[in-house]
Design a protein around this motif. Structure first.
Motif, PDB file in Angstrom:
ATOM      1  N   TYR A 101      -5.999  -2.722   8.873  1.00 34.51           N
ATOM      2  CA  TYR A 101      -6.154  -1.483   8.107  1.00 34.51           C
ATOM      3  C   TYR A 101      -5.634  -1.664   6.692  1.00 34.51           C
ATOM      4  N   LEU A 102      -4.475  -2.268   6.549  1.00 37.49           N
ATOM      5  CA  LEU A 102      -3.906  -2.488   5.217  1.00 37.49           C
ATOM      6  C   LEU A 102      -4.786  -3.423   4.390  1.00 37.49           C
ATOM      7  N   CYS A 111       0.839  -1.198   0.000  1.00 37.84           N
ATOM      8  CA  CYS A 111       0.000   0.000   0.000  1.00 37.84           C
ATOM      9  C   CYS A 111       0.872   1.245   0.000  1.00 37.84           C
ATOM     10  N   CYS A 112       0.269   2.357  -0.386  1.00 38.98           N
ATOM     11  CA  CYS A 112       0.989   3.623  -0.377  1.00 38.98           C
ATOM     12  C   CYS A 112       0.040   4.758  -0.016  1.00 38.98           C
ATOM     13  N   GLN A 113       0.643   5.871   0.354  1.00 42.90           N
ATOM     14  CA  GLN A 113      -0.087   7.092   0.671  1.00 42.90           C
ATOM     15  C   GLN A 113       0.257   8.113  -0.406  1.00 42.90           C
ATOM     16  N   GLY A 146       2.058  -1.118   8.948  1.00 42.76           N
ATOM     17  CA  GLY A 146       0.773  -0.614   9.425  1.00 42.76           C
ATOM     18  C   GLY A 146      -0.021  -1.739  10.027  1.00 42.76           C
ATOM     19  N   ILE A 154       3.831   2.660   2.243  1.00 45.36           N
ATOM     20  CA  ILE A 154       3.506   2.417   3.648  1.00 45.36           C
ATOM     21  C   ILE A 154       4.354   1.220   4.059  1.00 45.36           C
ATOM     22  N   LYS A 197      -5.114   6.918   0.550  1.00 43.69           N
ATOM     23  CA  LYS A 197      -4.486   5.609   0.741  1.00 43.69           C
ATOM     24  C   LYS A 197      -4.969   4.674  -0.351  1.00 43.69           C
TER      25      LYS A 197
END
Length: 112
Positions: A96-97, A4-6, A92, A89, A60
């Motif tokens: 959530y991920l 994942c990334c922001q 985390g 990310i 996100k």
């Protein structure tokens, strides 16, 4: 688990930020997007130092959806060269991920 990334971008108005955030979440390109602002930006553009009041969007998504999210932000954005910055990310909460991954999975006839 999918990486994942922001992703951050800044726009020139609160309603523009809210509209962009709503669009990318509705299109499942981002699981969520926070709108922060106003913020004061100072940047170099066309040979000079500029200042602008902007609103920051923090979204996100998964690495797999990043190219589509980038293209959509570019299409919706009013700036000639919009800020589109993705940061991995590194860690985390697993729940959530996983939620990010579920919420950014495109809906297909098979997944309905």
């Amino acid at each position: 688990m999918t990486a994942c990334c922001q992703v951050t971008t800044a726009v020139d108005g609160e309603s523009a930020a809210e509209d962009l955030a709503a669009a990318i979440v509705a299109e499942r390109l981002a699981a969520c997007a926070q709108v922060l602002g106003p913020v004061q930006s100072v940047y170099r553009w066309e040979g000079g130092v500029r200042r602008a009041r902007e609103w920051l969007i923090v979204a996100k998504t998964t690495d797999a959806r990043l190219p589509e999210l980038t293209a959509r932000i570019r299409a919706l954005h009013r700036y000639e060269v919009p800020e589109i910055v993705a940061v991995p990310i590194a860690a985390g909460d697993p729940a959530y991920l996983s939620w990010i991954q579920r919420e950014t999975t495109p809906i297909t006839p098979e997944t309905r």
